[in-house]
Design a protein around this motif. Structure first.
Motif, PDB file in Angstrom:
ATOM      1  N   ALA A  30       0.976  -3.054   3.581  1.00 50.82           N
ATOM      2  CA  ALA A  30       0.327  -4.007   3.517  1.00 50.82           C
ATOM      3  C   ALA A  30      -1.034  -3.819   3.878  1.00 50.82           C
ATOM      4  O   ALA A  30      -1.677  -2.801   4.630  1.00 50.82           O
ATOM      5  N   LEU A  31      -2.163  -4.290   2.475  1.00 50.42           N
ATOM      6  CA  LEU A  31      -3.224  -3.293   2.185  1.00 50.42           C
ATOM      7  C   LEU A  31      -4.546  -4.473   2.206  1.00 50.42           C
ATOM      8  O   LEU A  31      -4.191  -5.340   1.243  1.00 50.42           O
ATOM      9  N   VAL A  32      -5.182  -4.607   2.741  1.00 52.03           N
ATOM     10  CA  VAL A  32      -6.689  -5.396   2.997  1.00 52.03           C
ATOM     11  C   VAL A  32      -7.497  -4.699   2.750  1.00 52.03           C
ATOM     12  O   VAL A  32      -7.903  -3.269   3.798  1.00 52.03           O
ATOM     13  N   ARG A  33      -8.917  -5.166   2.135  1.00 53.31           N
ATOM     14  CA  ARG A  33      -9.931  -4.245   1.553  1.00 53.31           C
ATOM     15  C   ARG A  33     -10.936  -5.344   3.056  1.00 53.31           C
ATOM     16  O   ARG A  33     -11.469  -6.177   2.227  1.00 53.31           O
ATOM     17  N   THR A  34     -11.839  -4.926   3.903  1.00 54.81           N
ATOM     18  CA  THR A  34     -11.819  -5.854   4.222  1.00 54.81           C
ATOM     19  C   THR A  34     -13.799  -5.143   4.479  1.00 54.81           C
ATOM     20  O   THR A  34     -14.182  -4.240   3.799  1.00 54.81           O
ATOM     21  N   ASP A  35     -14.566  -5.841   4.920  1.00 55.49           N
ATOM     22  CA  ASP A  35     -15.864  -5.234   4.980  1.00 55.49           C
ATOM     23  C   ASP A  35     -16.040  -3.427   4.722  1.00 55.49           C
ATOM     24  O   ASP A  35     -17.240  -3.171   4.955  1.00 55.49           O
ATOM     25  N   LEU A  36     -15.351  -2.875   5.505  1.00 57.70           N
ATOM     26  CA  LEU A  36     -15.925  -1.748   6.217  1.00 57.70           C
ATOM     27  C   LEU A  36     -14.714  -0.129   6.042  1.00 57.70           C
ATOM     28  O   LEU A  36     -14.839   0.122   6.196  1.00 57.70           O
ATOM     29  N   GLY A  37     -14.167  -1.013   5.070  1.00 53.88           N
ATOM     30  CA  GLY A  37     -12.668  -0.444   4.716  1.00 53.88           C
ATOM     31  C   GLY A  37     -11.710  -0.953   4.765  1.00 53.88           C
ATOM     32  O   GLY A  37     -11.582  -2.025   5.016  1.00 53.88           O
ATOM     33  N   TRP A  38     -10.790  -0.605   3.851  1.00 58.86           N
ATOM     34  CA  TRP A  38      -9.743  -0.426   3.222  1.00 58.86           C
ATOM     35  C   TRP A  38      -8.741   0.207   5.275  1.00 58.86           C
ATOM     36  O   TRP A  38      -8.940   0.343   5.977  1.00 58.86           O
ATOM     37  N   VAL A  39      -7.911  -1.485   5.108  1.00 57.88           N
ATOM     38  CA  VAL A  39      -6.808  -1.239   6.622  1.00 57.88           C
ATOM     39  C   VAL A  39      -5.646  -1.471   6.075  1.00 57.88           C
ATOM     40  O   VAL A  39      -4.902  -2.679   4.908  1.00 57.88           O
ATOM     41  N   LYS A  40      -4.660  -1.167   6.711  1.00 53.28           N
ATOM     42  CA  LYS A  40      -2.976  -1.045   6.248  1.00 53.28           C
ATOM     43  C   LYS A  40      -1.875  -1.429   6.865  1.00 53.28           C
ATOM     44  O   LYS A  40      -1.943  -0.260   8.160  1.00 53.28           O
ATOM     45  N   GLY A  41      -1.876  -2.358   7.105  1.00 48.70           N
ATOM     46  CA  GLY A  41      -0.731  -3.501   8.053  1.00 48.70           C
ATOM     47  C   GLY A  41       0.657  -2.888   7.769  1.00 48.70           C
ATOM     48  O   GLY A  41       1.526  -2.584   6.971  1.00 48.70           O
ATOM     49  N   GLY A  52      -5.411  -3.504  15.671  1.00 47.38           N
ATOM     50  CA  GLY A  52      -6.234  -2.190  15.773  1.00 47.38           C
ATOM     51  C   GLY A  52      -7.784  -2.302  14.994  1.00 47.38           C
ATOM     52  O   GLY A  52      -8.176  -1.415  14.905  1.00 47.38           O
ATOM     53  N   ILE A  53      -8.362  -3.894  14.502  1.00 43.14           N
ATOM     54  CA  ILE A  53      -9.301  -3.178  13.483  1.00 43.14           C
ATOM     55  C   ILE A  53     -10.501  -3.531  14.776  1.00 43.14           C
ATOM     56  O   ILE A  53     -10.711  -4.751  14.765  1.00 43.14           O
ATOM     57  N   PRO A  54     -11.809  -2.691  14.602  1.00 49.21           N
ATOM     58  CA  PRO A  54     -12.874  -2.726  15.395  1.00 49.21           C
ATOM     59  C   PRO A  54     -13.474  -3.538  14.197  1.00 49.21           C
ATOM     60  O   PRO A  54     -13.436  -3.859  12.995  1.00 49.21           O
ATOM     61  N   ALA A  71     -19.592  -2.130  14.157  1.00 49.77           N
ATOM     62  CA  ALA A  71     -18.637  -0.600  13.956  1.00 49.77           C
ATOM     63  C   ALA A  71     -19.185  -0.090  12.626  1.00 49.77           C
ATOM     64  O   ALA A  71     -19.805  -0.594  11.162  1.00 49.77           O
ATOM     65  N   ARG A  72     -18.871   1.412  12.016  1.00 46.90           N
ATOM     66  CA  ARG A  72     -19.148   1.915  10.787  1.00 46.90           C
ATOM     67  C   ARG A  72     -17.933   1.762  10.069  1.00 46.90           C
ATOM     68  O   ARG A  72     -16.805   2.107  10.826  1.00 46.90           O
ATOM     69  N   PRO A  73     -18.889   1.456   8.825  1.00 45.53           N
ATOM     70  CA  PRO A  73     -17.170   1.287   8.041  1.00 45.53           C
ATOM     71  C   PRO A  73     -16.655   3.487   8.487  1.00 45.53           C
ATOM     72  O   PRO A  73     -16.867   4.335   8.845  1.00 45.53           O
ATOM     73  N   TRP A  74     -15.174   3.010   7.634  1.00 43.43           N
ATOM     74  CA  TRP A  74     -13.998   3.978   7.673  1.00 43.43           C
ATOM     75  C   TRP A  74     -14.019   4.898   6.217  1.00 43.43           C
ATOM     76  O   TRP A  74     -14.208   3.832   5.349  1.00 43.43           O
ATOM     77  N   PRO A  75     -13.722   5.930   5.993  1.00 39.38           N
ATOM     78  CA  PRO A  75     -13.038   6.362   4.557  1.00 39.38           C
ATOM     79  C   PRO A  75     -11.340   6.714   4.711  1.00 39.38           C
ATOM     80  O   PRO A  75     -11.214   5.975   5.371  1.00 39.38           O
ATOM     81  N   GLY A  76     -11.139   6.177   3.230  1.00 41.49           N
ATOM     82  CA  GLY A  76      -9.628   5.915   2.980  1.00 41.49           C
ATOM     83  C   GLY A  76      -9.413   4.502   3.601  1.00 41.49           C
ATOM     84  O   GLY A  76      -9.828   3.678   3.638  1.00 41.49           O
TER      85      GLY A  76
END
Length: 536
Positions: A30-41, A52-54, A71-76
């Motif tokens: 499961a992939l979603v792009r938030t305002d700080l970066g992509w998250v895989k659930g 665990g999304i900051p 919170a700071r954006p994250w790469p990848g």
């Protein structure tokens, strides 16, 4: 008041709720792009979960006791398969602990359907503001059965979230600021998860419900939610001495920042940080583990900060709150758990003599009148008499009066949960718990092993809560009609398991609220406080 008194109940409920079995096999795609970066659930056949999304920067080091920062954006791609750390809190018997101040994370549960933007429900956990975590609550069934997105939130607790000190900006309100930061994150990112950023319901129980009450009155929460649900929220009324916990003096639900700042100064002095010029710098260097033993000295938000400039009780009474539809209520037997654990200790149950002493401590010269309204010959034990009395004076009647205030301004739905407590276990105790504080959580976030009649109540409750999230009205096809609560028609919906009916009841009569309105009038409360101030 000792906040640890809530801990055992919250830990027990949370363990059972989080133990609910998965609905289907889970795949990590499961992939979603938030305002700080992509998250895989985690992807299942009928839902996705992102954990665990900051939502804010870690409040550690020099950021301890400051407003939440972005919170700071994250790469990848960020792995969102596991929950974030629990906020720092002391260990509980048989329960999880938290030792991290880096804890401002949330979890998002998304149903698998794809029929337009969904309502978003943001859950604030209870635990007396001293323990718990959003990840304790498995929201899969609530999300899928109700077709809503559910967000569960961590926020700073105890001394880390509610500390007050002279000169400290934000004193007494960091927990509330965290919650508002999470709501702003939800508003920014709801669309990415398929949610409607213009349809957010804020809901919570106990300390979480009290937080909802605070946000209704907080200027900073304007526009962050469109519906509100308060479950067993101790946010109005003055609590007579000893009626919530043994030995605790009478107290107001909302202390002022000025009241709490001297407590912070004393705590600082005890930690060797007594110099006012350097106290806060010194305190921010104190290790987490040295503060944990002082955790429950700060257990409720204080009034007078930027996040909570006015008393929520006064705001609700005068209409100076955010005009959103509200669900508000309690359980039928709120105080039975506290009485069983903290009064009816093994081998030392409440006796007739103890009951008389408790009445005198709480009500002084009015003790005789209270005893006549709660005579021991009407109850199976003095402990049950005290549990009934304290349920009425601490929870049921203050909530009824709060609902009367709110209903003057917004559409209001009142409830009393009357299902069985299926989660609370007190070793070596046979005290009947009935519908104790927190009992409804096992039905809203269903636990394994509910029988057919309890599953029906769970389905009814989830149906009401999610219909309300969708439209601002809990009524929906197939559910018993729930009348609005109005000052001229103060109807409360009893939520009961079959064969008991779910339908309207008269809470004011059942809990003797006319009697308490007279006995605990403002003049009476002042007299009680003066008497207590004169006691050694």
């Amino acid at each position: 008041m000792n906040g640890r008194c809530w801990v055992a109940l919250a830990a027990c409920v949370a363990q059972l709720i989080s133990a609910a079995p998965a609905a289907a096999a889970v795949h990590q795609d499961a992939l979603v792009r938030t305002d700080l970066g992509w998250v895989k659930g985690a992807q299942a056949s009928d839902h996705r979960v992102f954990r665990g999304i900051p939502y804010a920067a870690a409040p550690t080091g020099d950021r301890r006791w400051r407003s939440p920062a972005p919170a700071r954006p994250w790469p990848g791609v960020r792995d969102a398969a596991e929950p974030g750390p629990r906020c720092a809190q002391p260990a509980t018997p048989g329960g999880p602990t938290g030792a991290s101040e880096d804890c401002l994370y949330l979890d998002v549960t998304v149903p698998g359907t794809a029929n337009g933007r969904k309502p978003v429900m943001v859950w604030l956990h209870g635990g007396g503001f001293v323990e718990g975590a959003g990840s304790d609550f498995d929201a899969r069934h609530l999300a899928t059965a109700g077709d809503v997105i559910v967000v569960t939130v961590n926020y700073r607790l105890g001394v880390f979230g509610l500390f007050a000190h002279p000169g400290l900006a934000g004193s007494g309100g960091f927990a509330l600021e965290d919650q508002q930061a999470a709501l702003r994150w939800v508003r920014r990112n709801a669309t990415a998860f398929g949610g409607d950023p213009g349809n957010i319901t804020l809901f919570g129980e106990s300390a979480g419900g009290k937080s909802v009450c605070a946000h209704l009155a907080s200027p900073g929460a304007a526009g962050l939610f469109q519906r509100a649900i308060m479950q067993s929220a101790p946010c109005t009324g003055t609590v007579p001495a000893g009626t919530m916990f043994p030995g605790v003096p009478a107290f107001r639900q909302w202390p002022s920042v000025a009241d709490r700042q001297p407590d912070g100064a004393r705590l600082a002095a005890g930690l060797g940080c007594g110099d006012p010029a350097t106290a806060l710098t010194c305190l921010r260097r104190v290790p987490t583990e040295r503060l944990l033993p002082l955790h429950d000295q700060f257990i409720t938000p204080a009034v007078g900060s930027q996040v909570l400039p006015r008393d929520p009780e006064r705001a609700l009474a005068t209409g100076r709150f955010h005009r959103v539809p509200v669900i508000s209520g309690t359980t039928r037997d709120e105080m039975r758990y506290m009485v069983a654990l903290f009064y009816e200790l093994p081998g030392t149950p409440i006796t007739a003599r103890t009951y008389a002493r408790l009445l005198r401590r709480a009500f002084g010269a009015r003790a005789g009148r209270v005893a006549r309204r709660y005579p021991l010959d009407r109850y199976a034990s003095p402990g049950l008499a005290w549990a009934t009395l304290t349920t009425d004076v601490v929870f049921a009647c203050p909530t009824y009066e709060r609902n009367r205030s709110i209903a003057q301004w917004v559409r209001t739905y009142a409830f009393e949960f009357a299902g069985d407590d299926v989660t609370t276990k007190i070793p070596n105790s046979d005290f009947p718990l009935g519908s104790a504080h927190g009992a409804e959580l096992a039905y809203l976030f269903p636990v394994p092993g509910l029988d057919a009649r309890r599953r029906r109540l769970s389905a009814t409750m989830i149906g009401y809560w999610t219909a309300f999230a969708r439209t601002g009205d809990p009524n929906a096809p197939g559910l018993p009609r729930w009348q609005t609560f109005a000052p001229a028609r103060p109807s409360t919906q009893s939520l009961a398991a079959p064969p008991d009916p779910t339908g309207p009841i008269n809470v004011a009569a059942d809990h003797r609220c006319a009697f308490w309105a007279k006995e605990l009038s403002p003049a009476t409360v002042v007299q009680i406080r003066r008497r207590l101030a004169d006691e050694p």
